[in-house]
Every structure is written in C-alpha cells, then in structure tokens.
Design a protein around this motif. Sequence first.
Motif, PDB file in Angstrom:
ATOM      1  N   LEU A 135       0.829  -1.191   0.000  1.00 56.53           N
ATOM      2  CA  LEU A 135       0.000   0.000   0.000  1.00 56.53           C
ATOM      3  C   LEU A 135       0.869   1.248   0.000  1.00 56.53           C
ATOM      4  CD1 LEU A 135      -2.691  -1.008   2.661  1.00 56.53           C
ATOM      5  CD2 LEU A 135      -2.809  -1.249   0.170  1.00 56.53           C
ATOM      6  N   THR A 136       0.302   2.368  -0.414  1.00 55.25           N
ATOM      7  CA  THR A 136       1.035   3.631  -0.472  1.00 55.25           C
ATOM      8  C   THR A 136       0.419   4.641   0.491  1.00 55.25           C
ATOM      9  OG1 THR A 136      -0.359   4.591  -2.199  1.00 55.25           O
ATOM     10  CG2 THR A 136       1.513   3.213  -2.921  1.00 55.25           C
ATOM     11  N   LEU A 137       1.172   5.698   0.732  1.00 64.56           N
ATOM     12  CA  LEU A 137       0.636   6.785   1.551  1.00 64.56           C
ATOM     13  C   LEU A 137      -0.605   7.376   0.890  1.00 64.56           C
ATOM     14  CD1 LEU A 137       0.828   8.733   3.953  1.00 64.56           C
ATOM     15  CD2 LEU A 137       2.355  10.161   2.569  1.00 64.56           C
ATOM     16  N   ALA A 138      -0.602   7.485  -0.426  1.00 66.28           N
ATOM     17  CA  ALA A 138      -1.765   8.020  -1.140  1.00 66.28           C
ATOM     18  C   ALA A 138      -3.003   7.158  -0.903  1.00 66.28           C
ATOM     19  CB  ALA A 138      -1.469   8.125  -2.637  1.00 66.28           C
ATOM     20  N   ASP A 139      -2.822   5.837  -0.836  1.00 67.92           N
ATOM     21  CA  ASP A 139      -3.941   4.945  -0.533  1.00 67.92           C
ATOM     22  C   ASP A 139      -4.530   5.272   0.838  1.00 67.92           C
ATOM     23  OD1 ASP A 139      -3.700   3.448  -2.907  1.00 67.92           O
ATOM     24  OD2 ASP A 139      -2.254   2.077  -2.002  1.00 67.92           O
ATOM     25  N   LYS A 140      -3.647   5.422   1.810  1.00 68.73           N
ATOM     26  CA  LYS A 140      -4.112   5.698   3.169  1.00 68.73           C
ATOM     27  C   LYS A 140      -4.770   7.071   3.260  1.00 68.73           C
ATOM     28  CE  LYS A 140      -2.138   4.377   6.824  1.00 68.73           C
ATOM     29  NZ  LYS A 140      -2.292   3.227   7.688  1.00 68.73           N
ATOM     30  N   GLN A 141      -4.224   8.048   2.551  1.00 66.23           N
ATOM     31  CA  GLN A 141      -4.816   9.386   2.557  1.00 66.23           C
ATOM     32  C   GLN A 141      -6.230   9.363   1.989  1.00 66.23           C
ATOM     33  OE1 GLN A 141      -1.697  11.252   0.270  1.00 66.23           O
ATOM     34  NE2 GLN A 141      -0.872  12.338   2.060  1.00 66.23           N
ATOM     35  N   GLU A 142      -6.421   8.644   0.906  1.00 71.00           N
ATOM     36  CA  GLU A 142      -7.741   8.597   0.268  1.00 71.00           C
ATOM     37  C   GLU A 142      -8.764   7.934   1.186  1.00 71.00           C
ATOM     38  OE1 GLU A 142      -9.895   6.800  -3.750  1.00 71.00           O
ATOM     39  OE2 GLU A 142      -7.722   7.144  -3.749  1.00 71.00           O
ATOM     40  N   VAL A 143      -8.382   6.830   1.798  1.00 69.95           N
ATOM     41  CA  VAL A 143      -9.298   6.145   2.705  1.00 69.95           C
ATOM     42  C   VAL A 143      -9.586   7.012   3.924  1.00 69.95           C
ATOM     43  CG1 VAL A 143      -9.567   4.147   4.229  1.00 69.95           C
ATOM     44  CG2 VAL A 143      -8.648   3.846   1.935  1.00 69.95           C
ATOM     45  N   ASN A 144      -8.569   7.680   4.440  1.00 72.37           N
ATOM     46  CA  ASN A 144      -8.740   8.523   5.616  1.00 72.37           C
ATOM     47  C   ASN A 144      -9.746   9.644   5.343  1.00 72.37           C
ATOM     48  OD1 ASN A 144      -7.453   8.222   8.254  1.00 72.37           O
ATOM     49  ND2 ASN A 144      -6.867  10.356   8.037  1.00 72.37           N
ATOM     50  N   ARG A 145      -9.599  10.305   4.199  1.00 70.89           N
ATOM     51  CA  ARG A 145     -10.528  11.385   3.848  1.00 70.89           C
ATOM     52  C   ARG A 145     -11.960  10.853   3.753  1.00 70.89           C
ATOM     53  NH1 ARG A 145      -6.295  12.641   0.014  1.00 70.89           N
ATOM     54  NH2 ARG A 145      -5.109  14.469   0.721  1.00 70.89           N
ATOM     55  N   ALA A 146     -12.119   9.698   3.142  1.00 71.09           N
ATOM     56  CA  ALA A 146     -13.453   9.130   2.987  1.00 71.09           C
ATOM     57  C   ALA A 146     -14.061   8.759   4.335  1.00 71.09           C
ATOM     58  CB  ALA A 146     -13.388   7.894   2.084  1.00 71.09           C
ATOM     59  N   LEU A 147     -13.266   8.191   5.220  1.00 70.85           N
ATOM     60  CA  LEU A 147     -13.761   7.829   6.548  1.00 70.85           C
ATOM     61  C   LEU A 147     -14.193   9.064   7.334  1.00 70.85           C
ATOM     62  CD1 LEU A 147     -11.148   5.107   7.544  1.00 70.85           C
ATOM     63  CD2 LEU A 147     -13.598   4.729   7.285  1.00 70.85           C
ATOM     64  N   LEU A 148     -13.410  10.140   7.236  1.00 68.14           N
ATOM     65  CA  LEU A 148     -13.718  11.360   7.982  1.00 68.14           C
ATOM     66  C   LEU A 148     -15.046  11.976   7.551  1.00 68.14           C
ATOM     67  CD1 LEU A 148     -10.153  12.951   8.017  1.00 68.14           C
ATOM     68  CD2 LEU A 148     -11.412  12.165  10.024  1.00 68.14           C
ATOM     69  N   LYS A 149     -15.430  11.778   6.305  1.00 67.07           N
ATOM     70  CA  LYS A 149     -16.673  12.351   5.788  1.00 67.07           C
ATOM     71  C   LYS A 149     -17.870  11.411   5.916  1.00 67.07           C
ATOM     72  CE  LYS A 149     -14.477  15.297   2.291  1.00 67.07           C
ATOM     73  NZ  LYS A 149     -14.369  15.576   0.834  1.00 67.07           N
ATOM     74  N   SER A 150     -17.600  10.153   6.250  1.00 68.78           N
ATOM     75  CA  SER A 150     -18.627   9.122   6.115  1.00 68.78           C
ATOM     76  C   SER A 150     -19.645   9.070   7.235  1.00 68.78           C
ATOM     77  CB  SER A 150     -17.952   7.749   6.023  1.00 68.78           C
ATOM     78  OG  SER A 150     -17.369   7.397   7.294  1.00 68.78           O
ATOM     79  N   GLY A 151     -19.272   9.560   8.427  1.00 66.77           N
ATOM     80  CA  GLY A 151     -20.116   9.376   9.606  1.00 66.77           C
ATOM     81  C   GLY A 151     -19.715   8.170  10.425  1.00 66.77           C
ATOM     82  N   ALA A 152     -18.649   7.474  10.025  1.00 68.54           N
ATOM     83  CA  ALA A 152     -18.149   6.335  10.807  1.00 68.54           C
ATOM     84  C   ALA A 152     -17.659   6.815  12.165  1.00 68.54           C
ATOM     85  CB  ALA A 152     -17.022   5.630  10.056  1.00 68.54           C
ATOM     86  N   ASN A 153     -17.875   6.002  13.212  1.00 68.99           N
ATOM     87  CA  ASN A 153     -17.368   6.381  14.525  1.00 68.99           C
ATOM     88  C   ASN A 153     -15.897   6.002  14.653  1.00 68.99           C
ATOM     89  OD1 ASN A 153     -17.130   3.634  15.479  1.00 68.99           O
ATOM     90  ND2 ASN A 153     -19.295   3.645  16.000  1.00 68.99           N
ATOM     91  N   ILE A 154     -15.285   6.400  15.758  1.00 69.19           N
ATOM     92  CA  ILE A 154     -13.834   6.235  15.896  1.00 69.19           C
ATOM     93  C   ILE A 154     -13.421   4.767  15.960  1.00 69.19           C
ATOM     94  CG2 ILE A 154     -13.832   6.420  18.417  1.00 69.19           C
ATOM     95  CD1 ILE A 154     -11.190   7.821  15.928  1.00 69.19           C
ATOM     96  N   VAL A 155     -14.261   3.915  16.554  1.00 73.44           N
ATOM     97  CA  VAL A 155     -13.935   2.493  16.599  1.00 73.44           C
ATOM     98  C   VAL A 155     -13.904   1.927  15.190  1.00 73.44           C
ATOM     99  CG1 VAL A 155     -14.690   0.223  17.416  1.00 73.44           C
ATOM    100  CG2 VAL A 155     -14.889   2.214  18.919  1.00 73.44           C
ATOM    101  N   GLU A 156     -14.875   2.288  14.384  1.00 76.03           N
ATOM    102  CA  GLU A 156     -14.937   1.796  13.006  1.00 76.03           C
ATOM    103  C   GLU A 156     -13.777   2.335  12.184  1.00 76.03           C
ATOM    104  OE1 GLU A 156     -19.751   1.297  12.435  1.00 76.03           O
ATOM    105  OE2 GLU A 156     -18.893   3.313  12.434  1.00 76.03           O
ATOM    106  N   MET A 157     -13.497   3.624  12.331  1.00 75.05           N
ATOM    107  CA  MET A 157     -12.392   4.212  11.577  1.00 75.05           C
ATOM    108  C   MET A 157     -11.080   3.517  11.911  1.00 75.05           C
ATOM    109  SD  MET A 157     -13.310   8.272  11.780  1.00 75.05           S
ATOM    110  CE  MET A 157     -11.826   8.746  10.906  1.00 75.05           C
ATOM    111  N   ASN A 158     -10.840   3.289  13.192  1.00 76.61           N
ATOM    112  CA  ASN A 158      -9.561   2.704  13.585  1.00 76.61           C
ATOM    113  C   ASN A 158      -9.478   1.218  13.275  1.00 76.61           C
ATOM    114  OD1 ASN A 158      -8.813   5.214  14.346  1.00 76.61           O
ATOM    115  ND2 ASN A 158      -8.691   4.814  16.541  1.00 76.61           N
TER     116      ASN A 158
END
Length: 425
Positions: A135-158
């Motif tokens: 995986l790349t940093l860009a992969d993690k950045q894209e997923v992170n942005r999507a999680l932050l906007k999704s309404g997922a709670n912190i347990v789900e995000m982590n």
Amino acid sequence: MKDAEARALLRDLFDAALAAARPATCLAPYIEKLQPPKGRTIVIGAGKASAAMAKAVEDQWPHALEGLVVTRYGYGEACRRIEIVEAAHPVPDEKGRAAAGRILERVKGHTPDDLVLCLISGGASALLALPAPGLTLADKQEVNRALLKSGANIVEMNTVRKHLSAIKGGRLAIAAQPARVLSWLISDVPNDDPGVIGSGPTVPDRTTFADALAVLSKYRIDAPAAVRAHLEKGAAGGIEETPKPGDPRMAHVETIVVATPQRSLDAAAAVARKRGVEVIVLGDNLEGEARELGAEHAQKAIEHARRASKPTVILSGGETTVTVRGKGRGGRNVEYLLGEAIEANGAPGIWGLAADTDGVDGAEDIAGGLFTPDSLARAHAMGRDPKAMLDDNDGHSFFEMLGDSIVTGPTKTNVNDFRATLIAP
C-alpha cells in the motif's frame, strides 16, 4: 444570570477540564514510580499530546533516555534528548510516514533489559501513517478522507486503519520484543479502550480484516483497488492478522491510561459546584450524529429550565460523528452546538459550549464555540440562516461571524470533546 457571567463560567469549566489533562500533571505520579531499567530507555510516541508527554518525561525523570516522537504541526516541544517530529493531522503526510518508519526501526534489536516507553494520545492514528506492504501513503490518505466524511465512529475508523498499517493494532509492540514495553495513554475515545486510542500500536487487537471490510461496505466507501485487495487477502488468511488478546508475544507489554475524559468532566464539575451551580453529568462516552445529539441536549435543557430552582450545568464528553453533505467549514463540536442552538430556539437562560480538548475541531485551528440565548437572533440580523448553515456543515462560519468561536491554540493534550449546557433562568 447575566450573559457575561454565563460565558465566563462556561469557559472556566472548559479550562478546568483542560488543566486536568495536562501531560505534566497527569504523568507526574507515573514518572515518579518508574524505575530505570538495567539497559537503555527508548521513548517513542505519537499523538497531539505526545510531545508534551515527552517533555514531561524529560523534565521529571532524571535517568538516561533517548527517543523519537511525532506530533501534529504546532504541537511540538523543545526537548533535549527526545527528537520531536511534527506532521499532518487528520490526513497523514510524508513527514508522518517517514517518522512512523523511523519509530518502527527504533524499537527493534533491543534486549529484555531495555525499556521501550510508548507515549500515545489522540491523533496517533493519522500521525503513525506507515502503510502495510503493498500500500502507499496516497492509498491511506484517500481512505482517511473518505472515513472522515462518512459518519463512521472512531472504533470503526480505527478498525480500518489498523488493517492498512504496518505499525498499528499491536504491531509496534511485537516489533519491540524482547524489550519490555510500557505504554502511557491519554484517552480520547469513548470507554477509554486502549485498543482504540491511536489505533492501539502496542495493544492487542480484537478486530479483523473482515471487520475492516464490513466498515467500508457499511459506509459505501469506494476504496482504492490496492486497499480492497489487501483487506480481502487478509480476510482470506493470506496476510497475518494483528496480534490478538492472549498472544504470548505481548507478555511483556504493559498499558496504563493516565488521563481520561471522565477525569476532565470531574474537574469541571468541581468548579461548577464551588460556584453554587448544580451539575448533571450525562457521561464521558456519548456518540451519535453531532447535530442530533445537540438537539437532544437542547430538549433536556428546556425541560430542566421549567423546573429548575438554581443554575444548573449539563456536562458530557465523548466523540460524535458528522456525515458531511455540505461544503462549509465544520467540525463535530460546532455541528453539535449549532444543532443545539437551533433546537433551543432562543429559549431564555440557556447557554452552551462545545469544544475539542486538543484545540482543533475538525480541520480548523478552532476548538469549538459558544451559543447564547440570542445567537439565532444575531445571525438573522446579519442576514444569515442558521438552519441553512447547519445543512451546509458550516458551523465554524456561524460561530465565527458572531464572534463566539473558541480558540485555544495548541493545548498539547487530548481527552476528546467537552460539552457544557448552562441553564440559568
């Protein structure tokens, strides 16, 4: 109660909550008891409070040590023996990735006589951004942005973050073996679960690759192909899982939570009671959609105001979520607060404050805000529609235009959100 008095009281409560979570204060009893190992002491860490934690260790522990800690830009401290790196949060950057890689290498190759002291606080999930192989940093950045906007709670995000990482979910502790690993954590998560704080780099992980895939499916997150392939391979058994509770490799790992949201709520409650204000504590682990929780708390305040005989403050902590549908400047605290103000609808004698104890609500260098009985009227007089601003997730703009933003600067701690509703009819 006059407006100026109510505002001052709410801010005093917030300041008391912050003071209770200062690393120099909450770490002191643990540092005093820490005995030096026969070998080396290596201090590592990540999070918005980690540099201040490192400074406290340096200042209060007289023995030899060395180390490396990564914190958010602007949250650094001047340490002599522990290197401090600043990186991006909440979306990771290359500096965070490089620091995480160096931290992982720093804990390897030690002996049972050595101590790895790990300092973790909220924000570590983004700051320890070391992608798993493939995986790349860009992969993690894209997923992170999507999680932050999704309404997922912190347990789900982590849960997702752990399974895209080479260092989270207990993997850092495994890499440090056979050294002794001692982790001091400042909690910013509901229920103070060590495995969720900073995605638990030194804590056994109860979640799985299959759980991570379920989160992406639940919130309809279109992850990069490499991310989905990685999680699917892990769910099929093709990638080693994170270490689970009972893993013998974690036998020499000790974890202590040194500061919690509840302790900060207790400190605020003590200040309120000294001022003759009745206190109702709803809990330190409240979750849910921010605007909906704000409306619920406004209803509680209105109902209490009907029968209150003395000033009362309703306190709560936790971490709400925001489903981003608009294009405004928002964070979960101002989203909560605007939802509360709209539901209160100018009811006399009700004020509210909501702020993140790390000084950053969302991606803004603004901790939160404060509403008053006339907040909506002042907004309408300026030609603005509070409901439209909430629909646009534009809470920061709302409180900023009223001059009611709360700006603390870097607090260098993080025990999650602080909310106080004052009823003083």
